[in-house]
Design a protein around this motif. Structure first.
Motif, PDB file in Angstrom:
ATOM      1  N   LYS A 106      -1.981   2.902 -12.625  1.00 40.48           N
ATOM      2  CA  LYS A 106      -2.873   4.053 -12.605  1.00 40.48           C
ATOM      3  C   LYS A 106      -2.835   4.073 -10.727  1.00 40.48           C
ATOM      4  O   LYS A 106      -2.254   3.329  -9.583  1.00 40.48           O
ATOM      5  N   GLY A 107      -3.127   5.156 -10.455  1.00 45.97           N
ATOM      6  CA  GLY A 107      -3.014   5.778  -9.148  1.00 45.97           C
ATOM      7  C   GLY A 107      -4.560   4.849  -7.936  1.00 45.97           C
ATOM      8  O   GLY A 107      -5.526   4.939  -8.791  1.00 45.97           O
ATOM      9  N   PRO A 108      -4.536   5.432  -7.230  1.00 53.38           N
ATOM     10  CA  PRO A 108      -5.808   4.355  -6.152  1.00 53.38           C
ATOM     11  C   PRO A 108      -7.120   5.353  -6.592  1.00 53.38           C
ATOM     12  O   PRO A 108      -6.841   7.017  -6.431  1.00 53.38           O
ATOM     13  N   GLN A 146      -6.958   0.477  -6.889  1.00 55.30           N
ATOM     14  CA  GLN A 146      -6.663   0.706  -7.938  1.00 55.30           C
ATOM     15  C   GLN A 146      -5.949  -0.272  -8.696  1.00 55.30           C
ATOM     16  O   GLN A 146      -6.111  -1.573  -8.350  1.00 55.30           O
ATOM     17  N   GLY A 173      -3.067  11.791  -7.957  1.00 53.88           N
ATOM     18  CA  GLY A 173      -3.459  10.584  -9.987  1.00 53.88           C
ATOM     19  C   GLY A 173      -2.371   9.641  -9.487  1.00 53.88           C
ATOM     20  O   GLY A 173      -2.362   9.234  -8.991  1.00 53.88           O
ATOM     21  N   TYR A 213      -5.001  13.509   9.373  1.00 57.07           N
ATOM     22  CA  TYR A 213      -4.767  13.961   8.274  1.00 57.07           C
ATOM     23  C   TYR A 213      -4.693  13.085   7.801  1.00 57.07           C
ATOM     24  O   TYR A 213      -3.581  13.239   6.239  1.00 57.07           O
ATOM     25  N   ILE A 214      -3.287  12.490   8.090  1.00 64.33           N
ATOM     26  CA  ILE A 214      -2.349  11.237   7.647  1.00 64.33           C
ATOM     27  C   ILE A 214      -2.955   9.483   7.797  1.00 64.33           C
ATOM     28  O   ILE A 214      -3.165   9.040   8.375  1.00 64.33           O
ATOM     29  N   PRO A 215      -3.543   9.332   6.465  1.00 61.92           N
ATOM     30  CA  PRO A 215      -4.280   7.733   6.374  1.00 61.92           C
ATOM     31  C   PRO A 215      -2.879   6.833   6.171  1.00 61.92           C
ATOM     32  O   PRO A 215      -1.788   7.206   6.254  1.00 61.92           O
ATOM     33  N   PHE A 221      -2.566   2.788   5.477  1.00 61.77           N
ATOM     34  CA  PHE A 221      -2.691   1.935   4.550  1.00 61.77           C
ATOM     35  C   PHE A 221      -2.643   0.512   4.767  1.00 61.77           C
ATOM     36  O   PHE A 221      -1.730  -0.065   4.695  1.00 61.77           O
ATOM     37  N   GLY A 222      -3.553  -0.353   4.445  1.00 60.98           N
ATOM     38  CA  GLY A 222      -3.034  -1.874   4.429  1.00 60.98           C
ATOM     39  C   GLY A 222      -2.608  -1.827   2.664  1.00 60.98           C
ATOM     40  O   GLY A 222      -2.193  -1.466   2.092  1.00 60.98           O
ATOM     41  N   ARG A 223      -2.028  -3.766   3.284  1.00 63.13           N
ATOM     42  CA  ARG A 223      -1.612  -4.225   1.911  1.00 63.13           C
ATOM     43  C   ARG A 223      -2.392  -3.950   0.679  1.00 63.13           C
ATOM     44  O   ARG A 223      -1.946  -4.110  -0.507  1.00 63.13           O
ATOM     45  N   PHE A 280      -7.451  -1.258  -1.539  1.00 63.64           N
ATOM     46  CA  PHE A 280      -7.153  -0.957  -0.660  1.00 63.64           C
ATOM     47  C   PHE A 280      -8.262  -0.473   0.960  1.00 63.64           C
ATOM     48  O   PHE A 280      -9.322   0.424   0.701  1.00 63.64           O
ATOM     49  N   TYR A 291      -9.725   2.588  -2.013  1.00 65.72           N
ATOM     50  CA  TYR A 291      -8.777   2.518  -2.310  1.00 65.72           C
ATOM     51  C   TYR A 291      -9.631   2.002  -3.447  1.00 65.72           C
ATOM     52  O   TYR A 291      -9.171   0.506  -3.138  1.00 65.72           O
ATOM     53  N   LEU A 321       3.295   8.936  -5.261  1.00 68.40           N
ATOM     54  CA  LEU A 321       1.600   9.479  -5.728  1.00 68.40           C
ATOM     55  C   LEU A 321       1.831  10.586  -5.511  1.00 68.40           C
ATOM     56  O   LEU A 321       1.664  11.099  -3.757  1.00 68.40           O
ATOM     57  N   GLY A 329       0.547  -1.428  -0.270  1.00 69.17           N
ATOM     58  CA  GLY A 329       0.083  -0.208   0.352  1.00 69.17           C
ATOM     59  C   GLY A 329       1.210   1.308  -0.174  1.00 69.17           C
ATOM     60  O   GLY A 329       2.272   1.139   0.633  1.00 69.17           O
ATOM     61  N   ILE A 382     -11.247   4.986   4.637  1.00 69.69           N
ATOM     62  CA  ILE A 382     -11.775   4.933   3.519  1.00 69.69           C
ATOM     63  C   ILE A 382     -11.186   4.211   2.588  1.00 69.69           C
ATOM     64  O   ILE A 382     -10.445   3.718   3.139  1.00 69.69           O
ATOM     65  N   THR A 438      -7.621   5.981   9.774  1.00 63.31           N
ATOM     66  CA  THR A 438      -7.166   7.804  10.085  1.00 63.31           C
ATOM     67  C   THR A 438      -7.048   8.108  11.553  1.00 63.31           C
ATOM     68  O   THR A 438      -8.686   8.263  11.482  1.00 63.31           O
ATOM     69  N   PHE A 483     -10.349   6.921  -5.455  1.00 65.21           N
ATOM     70  CA  PHE A 483     -11.087   6.717  -4.129  1.00 65.21           C
ATOM     71  C   PHE A 483     -12.836   6.454  -4.185  1.00 65.21           C
ATOM     72  O   PHE A 483     -13.794   6.372  -5.149  1.00 65.21           O
TER      73      PHE A 483
END
Lengths: 111, 112
Positions: free
Chosen positions: B42-44, B38, A103, B98-100, B102-104, B89, B36, A90, A42, B34, B93, B46
Motif C-alpha cells: 500500500k501507499g504511505p 506503510q 495513493g 514543499y518537498i519532504p 523521507f528516511g528509510r 517513515f 507515515y 507513488l 523511503g 510528518i 520539510t 498520513f
C-alpha cells in the motif's frame, strides 16, 4: 470522499520502452507530487505540481517528465526504461503541498 | 549531507505495549515533520504531523514529540495492536519548501 487514485495498479515493461502513469488527486487538492519507492527505502521525490505549474523537481534524469491537467490530475512519463526504474511509483496530493496524502501506487516492473 | 534517518530498522513489541519509533534529522532548516505508516503493498498513510513551533502533538493513540535541540523526532503508539504492524517513515520539510525528505523507515512488528 475518494482518496488519491492511481492507474494502472501494476504493469510490466521491457527495457527501452516508455510508460505513462496516471494520478487523480483528492477532490479540492491542487497539488500533486510523484515519488519513486524502491523496496526497503523511503519514497524519493520526483516532481511536484501546483496549479498546473512545476514547483519542484528531484534528482532524476530527463527521461522522467510529468504534467498536471486543468482538473488537477497528473501523468508521470518515463522514457527509455531501464531495469533500475523498477519500483513503486507513488502519487500524493495536497491542498498546499506540505501535508501530502498518498495513493496506493503503481508497481512498475522493467524486464 | 543533510539526511533523515531512523535509529532502529526493526522494532518488535507485544500487543498492548506502548511503542516508540525514533527519527533523527540533520537539516536545522526543517520546520515541518510528518509520520507515515506503510502497510505491505500500500501507499504511505498520513498519521500525524508537527511543526517546529510545537514540542508535542497528540492524535488518536499516537503522540509525536519534537526535540529541536537534538534534532530528534519520535512517534509513540499507545496500546499497540497487531494492525499497527507496518513500516513507519518520518519525513522532514525545510521551511519555505514543499518537498519532504523521507528516511528509510522502521518496521514495527506487533506480536499477539
Amino acid at each position: 470522499d475518494a482518496g488519491v487514485t492511481q492507474s494502472p495498479t501494476h504493469l510490466i515493461k521491457t527495457r527501452g520502452q516508455q510508460v505513462t502513469l496516471r494520478c487523480s488527486p483528492i477532490s479540492g487538492h491542487k497539488s500533486v507530487s510523484w515519488y519513486q519507492q524502491v523496496l526497503g527505502q523511503g519514497p524519493q521525490f520526483i516532481f511536484q505540481y501546483y496549479e498546473k505549474e512545476e514547483r519542484g523537481r528531484g534528482n532524476f534524469p530527463d527521461r522522467f517528465s510529468a504534467r498536471q491537467f486543468p482538473n488537477y490530475s497528473s501523468e508521470l512519463n518515463v522514457n527509455a526504461l531501464l531495469l533500475g526504474d523498477s519500483a513503486l511509483y507513488l502519487c500524493a496530493s495536497s491542498l498546499t503541498g506540505q501535508e501530502q496524502y498518498f495513493g496506493p501506487g503503481t508497481r512498475l516492473t522493467v524486464t | 549531507g543533510e539526511s533523515v534517518g531512523l535509529h532502529l530498522p526493526t522494532l518488535s513489541v507485544q500487543e498492548g505495549d506502548n511503542s516508540i519509533i525514533n527519527c533523527a534529522y540533520s537539516n536545522s532548516a526543517s520546520d515541518y515533520f510528518i509520520w507515515y505508516k506503510q502497510e505491505s503493498g500500500k501507499g504511505p498513510q498520513f498519521i500525524i504531523d508537527i511543526r517546529s513551533n510545537m514540542d508535542k502533538r497528540q492524535g488518536q493513540r499516537v503522540t509525536v514529540l519534537l526535540n529541536k535541540t537534538v534534532k530528534h523526532l519520535s512517534l509513540q503508539i499507545a496500546a499497540t495492536q497487531p494492525g499497527d504492524s507496518a513500516v513507519y517513515f518520518c519525513a522532514e520539510t525545510p521551511g519555505g519548501s514543499y518537498i519532504p525528505t523521507f528516511g528509510r523507515g522502521t518496521s514495527l512488528i506487533v506480536h499477539p
